[in-house]
Enzyme design. Structure first.
Site, mmCIF file in Angstrom:
data_model
loop_
_atom_site.group_PDB
_atom_site.id
_atom_site.type_symbol
_atom_site.label_atom_id
_atom_site.label_comp_id
_atom_site.label_asym_id
_atom_site.label_seq_id
_atom_site.Cartn_x
_atom_site.Cartn_y
_atom_site.Cartn_z
ATOM 1 N N SER A 1 -9.559 1.572 3.101
ATOM 2 C CA SER A 1 -8.835 2.342 2.073
ATOM 3 C C SER A 1 -7.601 1.725 1.171
ATOM 4 O O SER A 1 -7.135 1.803 0.107
ATOM 5 C CB SER A 1 -8.223 3.475 2.867
ATOM 6 O OG SER A 1 -7.314 2.798 3.684
ATOM 7 N N LYS B 1 0.913 -1.229 -0.013
ATOM 8 C CA LYS B 1 0.000 -0.028 -0.012
ATOM 9 C C LYS B 1 0.796 1.193 -0.155
ATOM 10 O O LYS B 1 1.891 1.224 0.502
ATOM 11 C CB LYS B 1 -0.691 -0.049 1.200
ATOM 12 C CG LYS B 1 -1.998 1.226 1.360
ATOM 13 C CD LYS B 1 -2.771 0.927 2.722
ATOM 14 C CE LYS B 1 -3.834 1.970 2.692
ATOM 15 N NZ LYS B 1 -4.759 1.850 3.873
ATOM 16 N N SER C 1 -9.600 -0.811 6.935
ATOM 17 C CA SER C 1 -9.280 -0.631 5.800
ATOM 18 C C SER C 1 -8.487 -1.791 4.993
ATOM 19 O O SER C 1 -8.231 -1.655 3.916
ATOM 20 C CB SER C 1 -8.317 0.629 5.641
ATOM 21 O OG SER C 1 -8.996 1.706 5.383
HETATM 22 N N1 GLN Z 1 -13.379 3.731 6.573
HETATM 23 C C1 GLN Z 1 -12.611 4.160 7.527
HETATM 24 C C2 GLN Z 1 -12.135 5.910 7.500
HETATM 25 O O1 GLN Z 1 -12.777 6.237 6.451
HETATM 26 C C3 GLN Z 1 -11.430 3.255 7.751
HETATM 27 C C4 GLN Z 1 -10.088 3.846 7.088
HETATM 28 C C5 GLN Z 1 -8.843 2.847 7.620
HETATM 29 O O2 GLN Z 1 -8.869 1.998 8.239
HETATM 30 N N2 GLN Z 1 -7.878 3.628 7.006
HETATM 31 O O3 GLN Z 1 -11.721 6.233 8.491
#
Ligand code: GLN
Length: 487
Positions: free
Chosen positions: A154, A79, A178
């Protein structure tokens, strides 16, 4: 089965038996990428030349008769918020568009010691803020099972890359779901380790008390192998834990007899899509038949998890993102003085979602609102943690949905941030409590969208969730499928 469809463990055996070379694996991997990447768009950077050099070295080592690690010669995607020395790390943000880190994150350093082959850096929601990978500053990634749908986020690029056969394993990060949610949308396995299990040094910070690096793979065994390589204490991260690291491969035993599995009643509500609910119900039946004991439990503060998370995460994010000022880091947009330079840089280079969170975070931390919002959220976080502690005095693992729905359509939730945030209801509580979780494929909707359940474990007990996930997986064949529509 084609090479790019194989798991890390299968490729390892082929390498050891000299039935395939690392170079062949890499070339096949890039042939696959050339055929599907234009549709999936999982990557921000591809590192083909480097990959071929690395493969060459692995082949020379095998030719010399030396033994190889579990990940040696195995394609790996990372990532783009995990620092890789000399390789662009953008966090999918225009503000870091040309940032080339002068150092490696500890997780990447550790996995590199096993000689996997880096294929490239994957797309994500900007600074890991989002659940669809539509918030990338560069382009959206598509779900390999249905190109009109999101891959989740994400870490959507990492999940889509593994699902589409563009990489064998991948690293991602999970602050509020994410890893688990995109793994679930793309039909692959994703594990978020206990907070502190994997060093955050060199992971670009979103919300420091929640962020954790973890792994994607086509099956449970592959994520266990990756977890082995990245776990452990690191003096560069004061929140990394001193706990000893077991060999996670040893947890891969086919046995859930008498395992107490808790089903939180707050997680099985009417709001869940009916196909998701019935797939998860079938998985519960499988566990029953395998001798596990199913127990209903309660996590009474679940309803507050979204509000708590969406105060704490943006507050930490607003603070962490102060460093992108156009002076010390990344992109710069000039102005007549330094104040205007900072304003212009941040206005032009941050995307809408990042700005939204900076605003929410600074509001929650501001004088007059700190006690009412941020401090209150910290208190509720403790109540959520206690819910889990109480539950785990009666059970060994928790089984729950990952997301209330399967992958949604691109654009469907983009204009409704609140609806998008509500999607995280089953994933964020675990981050607030610092616990490990794994997303395990358990079926498909009628329109062939993957469905998963998640297993949540006690702190530093990744072994039990891996064992339970592995045991279930032995009864299914979902992990043999590489994104149906693309094959
Ligand atoms: N969807 C969550 C957010 O927008 C989780 C994001 C993540 O785990 N980086 O914060």
């Amino acid at each position: 089965m084609k090479l790019f469809e194989k798991s890390a463990a299968e490729l390892h055996d082929l390498l050891v038996e000299k039935k395939v070379s690392a170079r062949e694996i890499v070339e096949d991997q890039f042939t696959r990428i050339e055929s599907v990447e234009k549709d999936v768009q999982a990557f921000l950077t591809l590192t083909k030349d480097l990959a071929i050099d690395q493969a060459q070295k692995v082949d020379e080592k095998i030719a010399r008769g030396e033994s190889i690690s579990d990940l040696e010669g195995i394609p790996l995607a990372v990532k783009d918020n995990i620092c890789t020395k000399g390789i662009k790390t953008t966090c999918a943000s225009k503000i870091l568009e040309n940032f080339v880190p002068p150092y490696n994150s500890t997780a990447f350093d550790k996995i590199s010691a096993m000689n996997p082959i880096l294929i490239g850096k994957t797309n994500m929601d900007e600074f890991a803020m989002g659940g669809s990978t539509e918030n990338s500053g560069f382009h959206a990634t598509k779900n390999p099972w249905d190109l009109n749908r999101v891959p989740g986020g994400s870490s959507g690029g990492s999940a889509a890359a593994v699902s589409a056969g563009e990489s064998v394993v991948a690293l991602g990060s999970d602050t509020g779901g994410s890893i688990r949610q995109p793994a679930s949308f793309c039909g692959v396995v994703g594990i978020k380790p206990t907070y502190g299990r994997v060093s955050r040094y060199g992971l670009v910070a979103y919300a420091s008390s929640l962020d954790q690096i973890g792994a994607f793979g086509r099956n449970v065994s592959d994520v266990a192998i990756v977890l082995n390589s990245i776990s452990g204490h690191d003096s560069m991260d004061s929140t990394s834990a001193a706990n000893s690291v077991p060999d996670f491969k040893k947890s891969l035993r086919n046995d859930v007899k008498n395992l107490k599995i808790g089903l939180p009643k707050e997680y099985f509500t009417d709001g869940i899509d009916s196909e998701v609910a019935s797939s998860i119900q079938s998985a519960i039946e499988v566990y029953k038949n395998l001798g596990a004991e199913i127990v209903e439990i309660s996590l009474p503060h679940t309803d507050f998890a979204i509000s708590t998370y969406y105060l704490i995460a943006p507050a930490e994010a607003a603070t962490n993102l102060e460093r992108y000022d156009g002076v010390s880091y990344g992109a710069r947009v000039d102005g007549i003085d330094v104040v205007e330079l900072m304003k212009n840089t941040r206005t032009e280079k941050f995307g809408a979602e990042v700005k939204r969170r900076i605003l929410i975070g600074n509001y929650a931390l501001s004088a007059g609102y700190y006690d009412a919002y941020y401090l209150k959220a910290l208190k509720v976080r403790t109540l959520i943690q206690r819910d889990f502690t109480d539950a785990f005095s009666k059970i060994d693992v928790i089984l729950a949905p990952v997301s209330p729905t399967p992958a949604f359509k691109i654009g469907e939730l983009l204009d409704d941030p609140l609806k998008m945030y509500l999607q995280d209801i089953f994933t964020v509580p675990l981050n607030l409590a610092g616990l490990p979780g794994i997303s395990v494929p358990c079926g498909f909707t009628k329109s062939k969208l993957p469905i998963s359940f998640q297993l949540i474990g006690k702190a530093f007990d990744e072994e039990t969730i891996l064992r339970a996930a592995y045991t279930y997986e032995q009864t299914q064949n979902f992990h043999d499928l590489v994104a149906g529509g693309l094959s």
